[in-house]
Write an enzyme that holds these catalytic residues in place. Structure first.
Site, PDB file in Angstrom:
ATOM      1  N   MET A 108     -68.027   1.988 -49.486  1.00 59.06           N
ATOM      2  CA  MET A 108     -68.477   1.662 -50.840  1.00 59.06           C
ATOM      3  C   MET A 108     -67.471   2.192 -51.871  1.00 59.06           C
ATOM      4  O   MET A 108     -67.775   2.240 -53.064  1.00 59.06           O
ATOM      5  CB  MET A 108     -69.866   2.230 -51.100  1.00 59.06           C
ATOM      6  CG  MET A 108     -70.916   1.653 -50.152  1.00 59.06           C
ATOM      7  SD  MET A 108     -72.590   1.729 -50.782  1.00 59.06           S
ATOM      8  CE  MET A 108     -72.829   3.479 -50.944  1.00 59.06           C
TER       9      MET A 108
ATOM     10  N   GLU B 176     -61.218  12.029 -48.254  1.00 59.57           N
ATOM     11  CA  GLU B 176     -60.604  12.276 -46.942  1.00 59.57           C
ATOM     12  C   GLU B 176     -61.486  11.793 -45.785  1.00 59.57           C
ATOM     13  O   GLU B 176     -60.973  11.487 -44.710  1.00 59.57           O
ATOM     14  CB  GLU B 176     -60.295  13.765 -46.766  1.00 59.57           C
ATOM     15  CG  GLU B 176     -58.985  14.200 -47.404  1.00 59.57           C
ATOM     16  CD  GLU B 176     -57.758  13.536 -46.772  1.00 59.57           C
ATOM     17  OE1 GLU B 176     -57.698  13.459 -45.531  1.00 59.57           O
ATOM     18  OE2 GLU B 176     -56.870  13.082 -47.513  1.00 59.57           O
ATOM     19  N   GLY B 177     -62.805  11.787 -45.973  1.00 59.57           N
ATOM     20  CA  GLY B 177     -63.701  11.284 -44.915  1.00 59.57           C
ATOM     21  C   GLY B 177     -63.408   9.819 -44.621  1.00 59.57           C
ATOM     22  O   GLY B 177     -63.231   9.419 -43.467  1.00 59.57           O
ATOM     23  N   HIS B 178     -63.330   9.014 -45.688  1.00 56.25           N
ATOM     24  CA  HIS B 178     -63.000   7.595 -45.499  1.00 56.25           C
ATOM     25  C   HIS B 178     -61.605   7.445 -44.884  1.00 56.25           C
ATOM     26  O   HIS B 178     -61.393   6.619 -44.003  1.00 56.25           O
ATOM     27  CB  HIS B 178     -62.991   6.862 -46.850  1.00 56.25           C
ATOM     28  CG  HIS B 178     -64.293   6.857 -47.581  1.00 56.25           C
ATOM     29  ND1 HIS B 178     -64.483   7.575 -48.746  1.00 56.25           N
ATOM     30  CD2 HIS B 178     -65.466   6.221 -47.336  1.00 56.25           C
ATOM     31  CE1 HIS B 178     -65.714   7.358 -49.187  1.00 56.25           C
ATOM     32  NE2 HIS B 178     -66.336   6.555 -48.348  1.00 56.25           N
TER      33      HIS B 178
ATOM     34  N   GLN C  87     -78.829  -2.315 -50.541  1.00 59.00           N
ATOM     35  CA  GLN C  87     -79.221  -1.099 -49.823  1.00 59.00           C
ATOM     36  C   GLN C  87     -79.665   0.016 -50.765  1.00 59.00           C
ATOM     37  O   GLN C  87     -79.969   1.117 -50.325  1.00 59.00           O
ATOM     38  CB  GLN C  87     -78.090  -0.623 -48.898  1.00 59.00           C
ATOM     39  CG  GLN C  87     -76.884  -0.049 -49.614  1.00 59.00           C
ATOM     40  CD  GLN C  87     -75.737   0.213 -48.660  1.00 59.00           C
ATOM     41  OE1 GLN C  87     -75.162  -0.714 -48.097  1.00 59.00           O
ATOM     42  NE2 GLN C  87     -75.391   1.474 -48.458  1.00 59.00           N
TER      43      GLN C  87
ATOM     44  N   ASP D 231     -73.182   9.883 -41.757  1.00 59.28           N
ATOM     45  CA  ASP D 231     -74.372   9.043 -41.911  1.00 59.28           C
ATOM     46  C   ASP D 231     -74.903   8.723 -40.512  1.00 59.28           C
ATOM     47  O   ASP D 231     -74.781   7.597 -40.012  1.00 59.28           O
ATOM     48  CB  ASP D 231     -74.014   7.785 -42.702  1.00 59.28           C
ATOM     49  CG  ASP D 231     -73.538   8.144 -44.098  1.00 59.28           C
ATOM     50  OD1 ASP D 231     -74.359   8.573 -44.904  1.00 59.28           O
ATOM     51  OD2 ASP D 231     -72.323   8.046 -44.360  1.00 59.28           O
TER      52      ASP D 231
ATOM     53  N   GLN E 185     -77.337   5.854 -39.861  1.00 59.99           N
ATOM     54  CA  GLN E 185     -76.639   4.574 -40.045  1.00 59.99           C
ATOM     55  C   GLN E 185     -75.899   4.207 -38.754  1.00 59.99           C
ATOM     56  O   GLN E 185     -75.905   3.048 -38.332  1.00 59.99           O
ATOM     57  CB  GLN E 185     -75.671   4.697 -41.219  1.00 59.99           C
ATOM     58  CG  GLN E 185     -74.764   3.509 -41.418  1.00 59.99           C
ATOM     59  CD  GLN E 185     -74.074   3.571 -42.766  1.00 59.99           C
ATOM     60  OE1 GLN E 185     -74.640   3.253 -43.778  1.00 59.99           O
ATOM     61  NE2 GLN E 185     -72.825   3.997 -42.778  1.00 59.99           N
TER      62      GLN E 185
ATOM     63  N   MET F   1     -67.807  15.912 -47.148  1.00 56.18           N
ATOM     64  CA  MET F   1     -67.252  15.098 -48.231  1.00 56.18           C
ATOM     65  C   MET F   1     -68.147  13.889 -48.473  1.00 56.18           C
ATOM     66  O   MET F   1     -68.643  13.278 -47.536  1.00 56.18           O
ATOM     67  CB  MET F   1     -65.846  14.648 -47.873  1.00 56.18           C
ATOM     68  CG  MET F   1     -64.867  15.788 -47.916  1.00 56.18           C
ATOM     69  SD  MET F   1     -63.187  15.174 -47.900  1.00 56.18           S
ATOM     70  CE  MET F   1     -62.328  16.724 -47.924  1.00 56.18           C
TER      71      MET F   1
HETATM   72  P1  AMP Z   1     -69.647   5.132 -47.887  1.00 59.93           P
HETATM   73  O1  AMP Z   1     -68.512   4.730 -48.759  1.00 59.93           O
HETATM   74  O2  AMP Z   1     -70.334   6.380 -48.332  1.00 59.93           O
HETATM   75  O3  AMP Z   1     -70.579   3.995 -47.574  1.00 59.93           O
HETATM   76  O4  AMP Z   1     -68.992   5.525 -46.489  1.00 59.93           O
HETATM   77  C1  AMP Z   1     -68.194   4.613 -45.779  1.00 59.93           C
HETATM   78  C2  AMP Z   1     -67.984   5.139 -44.380  1.00 59.93           C
HETATM   79  O5  AMP Z   1     -67.334   6.415 -44.454  1.00 59.93           O
HETATM   80  C3  AMP Z   1     -69.307   5.380 -43.630  1.00 59.93           C
HETATM   81  O6  AMP Z   1     -69.144   5.012 -42.273  1.00 59.93           O
HETATM   82  C4  AMP Z   1     -69.504   6.864 -43.790  1.00 59.93           C
HETATM   83  O7  AMP Z   1     -70.295   7.431 -42.767  1.00 59.93           O
HETATM   84  C5  AMP Z   1     -68.081   7.370 -43.728  1.00 59.93           C
HETATM   85  N1  AMP Z   1     -67.986   8.689 -44.353  1.00 59.93           N
HETATM   86  C6  AMP Z   1     -68.430   9.059 -45.574  1.00 59.93           C
HETATM   87  N2  AMP Z   1     -68.224  10.377 -45.774  1.00 59.93           N
HETATM   88  C7  AMP Z   1     -67.636  10.853 -44.640  1.00 59.93           C
HETATM   89  C8  AMP Z   1     -67.178  12.134 -44.232  1.00 59.93           C
HETATM   90  N3  AMP Z   1     -67.289  13.206 -45.012  1.00 59.93           N
HETATM   91  N4  AMP Z   1     -66.626  12.248 -43.008  1.00 59.93           N
HETATM   92  C9  AMP Z   1     -66.522  11.166 -42.179  1.00 59.93           C
HETATM   93  N5  AMP Z   1     -66.921   9.930 -42.525  1.00 59.93           N
HETATM   94  C10 AMP Z   1     -67.481   9.775 -43.731  1.00 59.93           C
END
Ligand code: AMP
Length: 279
Positions: free
Chosen positions: A27, A32-34, A58, A147, A150, A181
């Site tokens: 989204m 860094e997670g992404h 959602q 998540d 998810q 993160m």
């Molecule tokens: P989002 O933009 O929040 O929908 O996240 C997109 C993807 O990045 C999803 O698969 C999340 O689970 C993953 N994600 C978000 N935050 C983290 C994180 N801190 N570490 C690893 N993956 C993450």
């Protein structure tokens, strides 16, 4: 790196790609997670497509869809640096044109945890991920353990609908003080930010107790509650100790268990989890 905005253009590009496609749905407001997901995709695939789409279906009516943080130029710069090949940036009107009325519902595992407190959330997630998979047709798709539910829901959809792709779950990336993160961390005030690592601390405490042999879920939960209460700005929404595959609550914390929790800081919901044993 190419930015793609329409379904038709994305499908045309996809048809022209030879070799494997790795896909990272997001989204946006990347961190860094992404980027860890993008790196994993780059290592294993010939092409990497990252989507950025704040999916309206959602979000509940009183949730943060309108104020969800967005910064596309910054996201593009980060993805360029990671050498992503394509950024797919559809609009809500592209994804849900007038008259749109088809939904994917994964039952059972969506009744609990986030599904119980965010009605319709997973219907929106599974529908949009299904649509994105159809458009991008990846060999591998990357999701974050952060998540956890998810991941369980999408995996169930992939298996139940015989989707021809591999789903890869990447460990949660954390700040140095342990806070997972999240794009939503920007909502936190300085005081809230200071107390927010208590989620991870409570999970680490649970893991320690479990490694020492504690199997009584009520006792583990109580220890977590006691610790979190020391951070007065945090309000516990739920703490779940559940089977990692079915997400059913466990009285005895038998492996593989998923401990997950939501703590509210002001209006901000923070989510985190830990796996005990191999799922
Ligand atoms: P989002 O933009 O929040 O929908 O996240 C997109 C993807 O990045 C999803 O698969 C999340 O689970 C993953 N994600 C978000 N935050 C983290 C994180 N801190 N570490 C690893 N993956 C993450």
């Amino acid at each position: 790196m190419q930015i793609v905005e329409t379904v038709v253009e994305m499908q045309k590009i996809r048809r022209s790609l030879k070799g494997s496609v790795g896909f990272v749905p997001t989204m946006g407001y990347l961190h860094e997670g992404h980027l860890a997901l993008v790196r994993r995709s780059r290592e294993a695939n010939d092409h990497t497509i990252v989507s950025i789409f704040v999916n309206p279906t959602q979000f509940g009516p009183n949730e943060d869809f309108d104020r969800y943080p967005r910064d596309y130029p910054r996201d593009f710069a980060l993805l360029e640096k990671e050498k992503a090949d394509f950024v797919y940036l559809p609009t809500p009107a592209q994804m849900y044109p007038e008259g749109y009325n088809t939904w994917i519902e994964v039952n059972g595992v969506t009744d609990r945890l986030e599904g119980a407190v965010r009605p319709g959330h997973f219907r929106g997630v599974s529908t949009v991920v299904n649509k994105l998979f159809n458009i991008v047709q990846p060999a591998r798709a990357y999701f974050g353990q952060k998540d956890a539910q998810q991941c369980v829901v999408i995996r169930k959809m992939v298996v139940d609908l015989n989707m021809n792709l591999e789903m890869i779950v990447v460990p949660t990336v954390r700040e140095v003080d342990g806070l997972a993160m999240s794009s939503r961390n920007v909502y936190l005030s300085p005081d809230e930010r200071q107390q927010a690592p208590v989620l991870n601390q409570s999970l680490e405490l649970a893991k320690k107790l479990w490694l020492e042999g504690e199997r009584d879920s009520a006792k583990i939960r109580l220890a977590m509650v006691d610790l979190i209460k020391q951070s007065p700005l945090g309000k516990i929404e739920y703490i779940s100790i559940a089977d990692a595959l079915t997400l059913r609550e466990l009285e005895k914390t038998e492996s593989p268990a998923l401990i997950s929790l939501v703590v509210r800081f002001g209006k901000t919901r923070l989510i985190d989890n830990i796996l005990l044993g191999k799922p």
